[in-house]
Design a protein around this motif. Sequence first.
Motif, PDB file in Angstrom:
ATOM      1  N   SER A  29      -2.428  78.039  19.508  1.00  0.00           N
ATOM      2  CA  SER A  29      -3.750  79.498  18.521  1.00  0.00           C
ATOM      3  C   SER A  29      -2.978  80.309  18.168  1.00  0.00           C
ATOM      4  O   SER A  29      -2.725  81.198  19.041  1.00  0.00           O
ATOM      5  CB  SER A  29      -5.007  79.419  19.837  1.00  0.00           C
ATOM      6  OG  SER A  29      -5.057  78.513  19.964  1.00  0.00           O
ATOM      7  N   ILE A  66      -9.133  82.941  13.872  1.00  0.00           N
ATOM      8  CA  ILE A  66      -8.343  81.297  14.453  1.00  0.00           C
ATOM      9  C   ILE A  66      -7.326  80.406  13.482  1.00  0.00           C
ATOM     10  O   ILE A  66      -7.907  80.269  12.662  1.00  0.00           O
ATOM     11  CB  ILE A  66      -8.759  81.261  15.552  1.00  0.00           C
ATOM     12  CG1 ILE A  66      -9.520  82.431  16.598  1.00  0.00           C
ATOM     13  CG2 ILE A  66      -7.617  79.934  16.528  1.00  0.00           C
ATOM     14  CD1 ILE A  66     -10.302  81.402  17.646  1.00  0.00           C
ATOM     15  N   GLU A  84      -5.272  77.006  14.424  1.00  0.00           N
ATOM     16  CA  GLU A  84      -4.719  75.898  15.144  1.00  0.00           C
ATOM     17  C   GLU A  84      -4.430  74.507  14.504  1.00  0.00           C
ATOM     18  O   GLU A  84      -4.785  73.829  13.966  1.00  0.00           O
ATOM     19  CB  GLU A  84      -6.174  75.911  15.978  1.00  0.00           C
ATOM     20  CG  GLU A  84      -6.396  76.490  17.180  1.00  0.00           C
ATOM     21  CD  GLU A  84      -8.065  76.726  18.091  1.00  0.00           C
ATOM     22  OE1 GLU A  84      -7.627  75.461  18.057  1.00  0.00           O
ATOM     23  OE2 GLU A  84      -7.297  77.542  18.895  1.00  0.00           O
ATOM     24  N   ARG A  99      -1.496  71.487  18.571  1.00  0.00           N
ATOM     25  CA  ARG A  99      -3.033  70.877  19.018  1.00  0.00           C
ATOM     26  C   ARG A  99      -2.677  70.113  20.341  1.00  0.00           C
ATOM     27  O   ARG A  99      -3.597  70.076  21.732  1.00  0.00           O
ATOM     28  CB  ARG A  99      -3.998  70.774  18.700  1.00  0.00           C
ATOM     29  CG  ARG A  99      -4.694  71.677  17.681  1.00  0.00           C
ATOM     30  CD  ARG A  99      -5.278  70.771  16.935  1.00  0.00           C
ATOM     31  NE  ARG A  99      -6.543  71.500  15.572  1.00  0.00           N
ATOM     32  CZ  ARG A  99      -7.104  71.190  15.247  1.00  0.00           C
ATOM     33  NH1 ARG A  99      -8.304  70.264  15.351  1.00  0.00           N
ATOM     34  NH2 ARG A  99      -8.126  72.582  14.491  1.00  0.00           N
TER      35      ARG A  99
END
Length: 509
Positions: free
Chosen positions: A193, A200, A202, A207
């Motif tokens: 992150s 943010i 991601e 992930r």
Amino acid sequence: MSGRVTRWPLVFVALATVIGLAVADGGDERESASAPPVTTSEAPGQDAEGGVWYCAEGTSRPGEFADHSVIVANPTGTAVAASVSVFPVTPVGRVSPSALPEEVLLNVPARSQASLRLAEVVESQYTAALVEIDSGLAVVEQRVQGPTGFDVVPCATRSSSVWHFAAGSTRRDARLVFTLFNPFPDRAVAKFSFFTEEGIREPQALRGVLVPAQSLVVVNATDLVPRFSSVSTTVETLAGRVVAGRLQLFDGTEGLEGLTAGPGVPEARPQWVFPTGPGDPGVVEHIVLYNPSDQVAAADISIRSDASDPSELLAPFDVSVPPQQQVALVFGDIGTYPLPPVSFAYGAAGLPVEGTGFWVAVQVYNGVPIVVERVAAAPAASPPAGVATTAGSSAAALRYLVAGNRAEGSEVVLVVVNPSPDSIAQVTVSKIADGRVAPIAQLNPREVAPHSRLVVPVDRLIEGDSYALLVEASQPVVVSRTLAAQGGTGLTSGLSIPFDSLPLDPSAF
């Protein structure tokens, strides 16, 4: 490479590595709600029988930017053996390691240190080293060096399910690389992150990054989160555990040239101390505060100048850190280091007086733990040019060992902070080299007043280009070491390695 090195048979290496890790790092930790998030080596410590160190940030191929070495310092009166397992990088997406680690045995004589350049064992774009030592008093640091500078930092002594990095940049002249080191017998899966001024990030590709058992995986964040001037990062494992590190490069095209490396911070805390503040013209300082939680953190930043009477301290600087965001306290701006946007940057010019050294204590007063890193930067136009990034300390100790002090045209400076508000600390500093522990006669003993620091220009007091330093104090202190190139590019400034560390007293600041 110094010290005597012996290669071990490959089959024995693989077996010894798995067995040794299972014992030293708590055994086979599978996915379990009751599994501890952090496993920690007892070393360095008086009662530790041995130590396990993770050195994961560097390159070992010709032409790369961070040539990787490990340094083992032995302060004891007997020789110690260090088993060094060197891991090549495994491409992202592979389900098994590229190769089993190569292992060598590094013999370190009594009261001396030995180094190993990892490219002499494994040629790989990136490498990591697992160092297992039969002494709890020996310590391990890693050195990286390339065209844009060098860094010398302690290796990690723990694995964790969470790692934080307060500072970082993916702007045009920067390269931001993260290392995921998993020397354990089970695979790990990591999630990234990134916290920026635009929120943010991601990336889908990050992930669920697979890190096979006994492997090193490297993620180039510059390619996946490009063109952010300032970014904070959290790495979480969805399964297993890793040791996560960072390599940050600035190539000089925007006026800033430097290389910084080291492991992340495995735990946010409410208190941090930074012993070293610049006293040299041209070197500027930033304190970056990163709040990975979903609550606002309210912190006081105390600045203690070498020119001030401890009884006449400046009022603490009050800083609010929004949830999942970073802010910076800027003591000086050379116009080349990437800072957060203006709305997240606090100016502290003139605090302290320009050209005066200082140290900093950060205290969160509303109970929300944060991660804090210090950045020192100097422009490429005037030496010492470079960038140094380090986390603060949340602990103190009576003894420290500082390895990797190879001058090579660099000035070595030691800084000792006495965090006590009311007690004087008696401090001695000794040089360890060539089988001897020799107190520095011009220095010892030295009193350090409450809430004050001692600055030791080591190279002006002793001779030699390869030595360790032992710092001993009558009460807990915090110690850091700076290496600055006397010409060209090279700047490193970070914490030293404590023995039997103790938590800082929250009431001391």
